[in-house]
Scaffold this active site. Sequence first.
Site, mmCIF file in Angstrom:
data_model
loop_
_atom_site.group_PDB
_atom_site.id
_atom_site.type_symbol
_atom_site.label_atom_id
_atom_site.label_comp_id
_atom_site.label_asym_id
_atom_site.label_seq_id
_atom_site.Cartn_x
_atom_site.Cartn_y
_atom_site.Cartn_z
ATOM 1 N N CYS A 123 1.963 3.532 2.389
ATOM 2 C CA CYS A 123 1.767 4.370 3.565
ATOM 3 C C CYS A 123 3.085 5.034 3.991
ATOM 4 O O CYS A 123 3.538 5.967 3.345
ATOM 5 C CB CYS A 123 1.132 3.573 4.696
ATOM 6 S SG CYS A 123 0.422 4.607 5.997
ATOM 7 N N HIS A 227 -3.552 1.365 2.254
ATOM 8 C CA HIS A 227 -3.001 0.013 2.418
ATOM 9 C C HIS A 227 -3.706 -0.955 1.471
ATOM 10 O O HIS A 227 -4.666 -1.626 1.865
ATOM 11 C CB HIS A 227 -3.148 -0.459 3.863
ATOM 12 C CG HIS A 227 -2.156 0.132 4.796
ATOM 13 N ND1 HIS A 227 -1.005 -0.526 5.170
ATOM 14 C CD2 HIS A 227 -2.116 1.333 5.410
ATOM 15 C CE1 HIS A 227 -0.308 0.236 6.005
ATOM 16 N NE2 HIS A 227 -0.967 1.374 6.165
ATOM 17 N N GLU A 229 -2.886 -3.802 0.545
ATOM 18 C CA GLU A 229 -2.812 -5.194 1.005
ATOM 19 C C GLU A 229 -3.980 -5.551 1.919
ATOM 20 O O GLU A 229 -4.234 -6.739 2.166
ATOM 21 C CB GLU A 229 -1.475 -5.466 1.710
ATOM 22 C CG GLU A 229 -1.324 -4.870 3.097
ATOM 23 C CD GLU A 229 -0.841 -3.438 3.111
ATOM 24 O OE1 GLU A 229 -0.305 -3.011 4.157
ATOM 25 O OE2 GLU A 229 -0.993 -2.737 2.087
#
Length: 282
Positions: A123, A227, A229
């Site tokens: 990001c 993202h 994650e």
Amino acid sequence: MTLRIGISARLLHAPPPGMGLPLKRLQYLESNMAHWIMNYGVVALMIPFIDQRTPTLRKRPPTADLVENLDGLVLQGGVDISAETYGAKPWKTDPEADPIRDEYELDLLRGFIGAGKPVLGICRGAQLLNVYFGGTLVQDIPSLWPGAIPHQDTVTYDRLTHEVHFVPGSLLSDIYGYEPQRVTSIHHQCVDELGRGLVIEARSPIDRVPEAIRHTGYPFVVGVQWHPEFHLAGQDEPLNALDSGPLMMSFLKAAARRAGRMRRLTDGVARVRERANVFGGR
């Protein structure tokens, strides 16, 4: 030897009073990021920020030593990059940006990229990679990118997703194929003018907003606007989100190849010195 991956710190310059550390800057690591990396049997270490302007600082932070002892770098997401960092005028009077963090992470990039070690920007991290190589940013997608779909929603946060298309022949298409994929979208800025040596790896198909970039001159210097994650298997994921595993595995394979070459070189130098000592002692 187990791979050691460094993660840049998020900075909180003015913590809320209830946290018990008023007037103290905090550094932190979002837990999903650590879980995502360590899920593959490697060590994740947050790299501390040290303000070099602090009057009590006795020695310059050993960035070179940090780079030498880590096998790759992941840049976390977070607050906007300051427009002044890439020579632009802020899009509004009081933007939410962090030039202190910009300086800290750019210093890390100089170290890791200079050493040829893999870098993955998430990001904000993808945007910083573009800035590092001389590129610029669209400072506010809703007001400055005509026809843009929503890329940020403060209410739904990581539940907001949209499709991305991977560019034919890109690294991400090699990893994921060419089928459209859904990813999280938590950003209001994006790549504008590409930095030197960078190429677009993925776009949002409706509005053509850049969603991933890669540098062609290094084995692995990649930034993704989403993202990964937050795409972890086994948790409450956004609907049909792209599997984050192949991206992390590609990054870690690059780190392992880089680490293997350096360790073989180090072992070779040690053997040469050992032989020189043996013959020199005769």
